[in-house]
Design an enzyme around this catalytic site. Structure first.
Site, PDB file in Angstrom:
ATOM      1  N   TYR A  86       0.826  -1.197   0.000  1.00  0.00           N
ATOM      2  CA  TYR A  86       0.000   0.000   0.000  1.00  0.00           C
ATOM      3  C   TYR A  86       0.870   1.260   0.000  1.00  0.00           C
ATOM      4  O   TYR A  86       1.803   1.397   0.793  1.00  0.00           O
ATOM      5  CB  TYR A  86      -0.907   0.012   1.247  1.00  0.00           C
ATOM      6  CG  TYR A  86      -1.704   1.281   1.392  1.00  0.00           C
ATOM      7  CD1 TYR A  86      -2.792   1.549   0.572  1.00  0.00           C
ATOM      8  CD2 TYR A  86      -1.354   2.231   2.351  1.00  0.00           C
ATOM      9  CE1 TYR A  86      -3.522   2.702   0.698  1.00  0.00           C
ATOM     10  CE2 TYR A  86      -2.080   3.404   2.495  1.00  0.00           C
ATOM     11  CZ  TYR A  86      -3.159   3.633   1.656  1.00  0.00           C
ATOM     12  OH  TYR A  86      -3.878   4.790   1.778  1.00  0.00           O
ATOM     13  N   GLY A 104      -6.126   5.140   0.050  1.00  0.00           N
ATOM     14  CA  GLY A 104      -7.479   5.081   0.565  1.00  0.00           C
ATOM     15  C   GLY A 104      -8.329   4.101  -0.219  1.00  0.00           C
ATOM     16  O   GLY A 104      -7.897   2.969  -0.495  1.00  0.00           O
TER      17      GLY A 104
END
Length: 517
Positions: free
Chosen positions: A62, A69
């Site tokens: 990530y 998000g």
């Protein structure tokens, strides 16, 4: 003078091997102690950076090769990874409202530096070095009060910090708001190197709410110390009995805070000839009148100070413990573990710890302010105190007004504190396409708590001036305790005794600054 009794330490290094103490933090932020970085900190950060750079190859991580998000499901091509970090910083620099004061921004920068110096964020060492230079040179990024919801950390506020670190945005330097690029050119500073995930590492964390929270903590300690002083002086003015702060009375309540406040009062009043002994006054057997001329018991705002300020003291101490832990934690996501050769995804950016403590702090300080306002009312109301003219007026009654106008301000400001004490911790609003479905609102909580604290200094300043007037009216200057006299003399240098009416706002501000220093 009120002494915070902060342990003075030499704050020359930050080490990942030990905590940065609250005392060290105070010295750096409030006393402008210079900061240095130990070589092993840079080694640890570099090792983490190199590990992440290699580990990220052919893996989905990530914020390295994904969107952010709710857009984390989108893969980012290798050639776009570098630009991705700049896009994140620039897009989230969207704050509004008042500017955070430089002291809060400096505190946020120091907190962020502590967090990423642990070697769990994978950032380039240039981030550590540039943050250190900004702190030492008092160059503070322009950061706005509005923007953070306190989960994924202080995204918007920290984006404004990151914007400065990449050489963009604006800074405050020598009291002027200027383009970052101009100040960097003058100071010979270079923007950070964005390599792997520096953008995400900088904006993903609780550093702004924690930094503001730490400033609030130190202000709260000062307010508590002054509240004890004011309460002691009030007891002297009315010639109160001493048993309500005695060891014996308070020892039967097992709360440590109550007993410490009572102990502080005993220490303050130990040499005051104005305080009465109940056994000499009311236990002598000489009181035969039907209506006693002396009060058998003082009003609650004078008699119950240990019970009121005791929980305030314990709340402040608890706030300090939580803030110190958060200061020395890693609030990033994901977490880089060189030891495990792994990257862990989770939610260390969530600000619930800070949000709850800021709500508790502002409740406690609002209560402290209410005590001050009630003590002030006791001074103002001649029907209650029965020894002072209305509004401690040293002039001609009816023609002059004394502290009448200032009492309105104290009452109004106390009322504002009561309203501001509504909880942010339980005020989550889902956002970010419901990816952030429960948030802490920790940044808002810290900002509002700061407003409560600054308001409180104003109320206490008005009470301080009123107490000085009362001491003069009663001619107690040479009878109050030595601790009361020392502060009384300093206040009188700021605002001499007055009987003629004049605008009070300049002296209230000066006494407020005296209390905050």
């Amino acid at each position: 003078m009120v002494n915070l009794k902060l342990e003075r330490e030499t704050c020359k290094m930050i080490s990942v091997d030990r905590k940065l103490t609250l005392s060290q933090f105070y010295e750096i932020i409030f006393n402008k102690q210079e900061l240095e970085i130990e070589p092993d900190v840079l080694d640890t950060v570099e090792e983490s950076h190199l590990f992440l750079r290699d580990f990220a190859q052919n893996k989905i991580i990530y914020g390295v090769n994904t969107g952010f998000g709710p857009m984390a499901q989108y893969r980012i091509r290798d050639e776009d990874r570098h630009q991705l970090q700049y896009n994140l910083i620039r897009s989230h620099a969207a704050g509004t409202g008042d500017l955070l004061p430089p002291i809060q921004v400096k505190a946020a920068m120091l907190t962020r530096l502590c967090n990423i110096s642990k070697g769990k964020s994978g950032v380039h060492t240039s981030v550590i070095n540039l943050l250190k230079e900004l702190i030492n040179r008092e160059i503070t990024p322009v950061i706005f009060a509005h923007g953070g919801v306190g989960a994924s950390g202080d995204l918007v506020q920290l984006a404004h910090l990151a914007l400065v670190l990449i050489g963009e945005g604006e800074v405050l330097f020598h009291g002027a708001r200027r383009p970052t690029a101009d100040v960097f050119a003058e100071q010979g500073l270079k923007p950070i190197e964005v390599v792997v995930r520096e953008g995400l590492s900088l904006i993903n964390g609780t550093s702004v709410m924690t930094g503001i929270g730490l400033v609030n903590y130190f202000y709260a300690k000062k307010l508590l110390a002054w509240s004890v002083w004011l309460s002691c002086a009030m007891n002297e003015i009315v010639k109160a009995h001493d048993d309500h702060y005695s060891i014996t009375l308070n020892a039967v309540k097992l709360h440590r805070g109550q007993n410490e406040i009572a102990g502080r009062m005993r220490m303050h009043l130990e040499d005051s000839p104005l305080i009465k002994k109940r056994e000499d006054d009311l236990y002598s057997g000489n009181n035969q009148e039907e209506i006693f001329k002396d009060k058998v018991q003082e009003y609650y705002s004078l008699r119950c100070v240990p019970q009121i300020l005791g929980p305030v003291l314990e709340t402040i101490e608890q706030v300090g413990r939580v803030l110190e832990d958060e200061l020395n934690s890693v609030s990033d996501n994901p977490i880089i573990s060189v030891e495990d050769k792994n990257v862990y995804h989770g939610g260390n950016f969530h600000g619930d710890y800070i949000s709850l403590e800021m709500d508790k702090l502002k409740l406690a300080i609002t209560r402290l302010t209410m005590l001050s306002e009630r003590q002030l009312n006791y001074l103002m109301n001649t029907k209650i105190n029965e020894i002072l003219p209305p509004f401690v007026n040293m002039g001609k009654l009816g023609f002059n007004f004394g502290m009448q106008g200032a009492q309105f301000t104290a009452t109004s400001t106390t009322a504002e504190n009561q309203t501001l004490s509504t909880s942010m911790y339980v005020h989550s609003i889902p956002n970010n396409n419901d990816n952030q479905d429960i948030v802490s609102m920790g940044t808002n909580a810290a900002v509002l708590a700061n407003k409560v604290l600054l308001n409180s200094f104003e109320v206490l300043a008005i009470q301080m001036i009123s107490i000085a007037q009362a001491v003069d009216i009663l001619s107690y200057q040479n009878f109050v305790s030595s601790k009361t006299k020392a502060v009384y003399d300093e206040v009188r240098r700021i605002v001499p005794a007055f009987s003629d009416d004049r605008p009070l706002y300049p002296v209230i501000q000066k006494v407020k600054e005296f209390l905050m220093r």
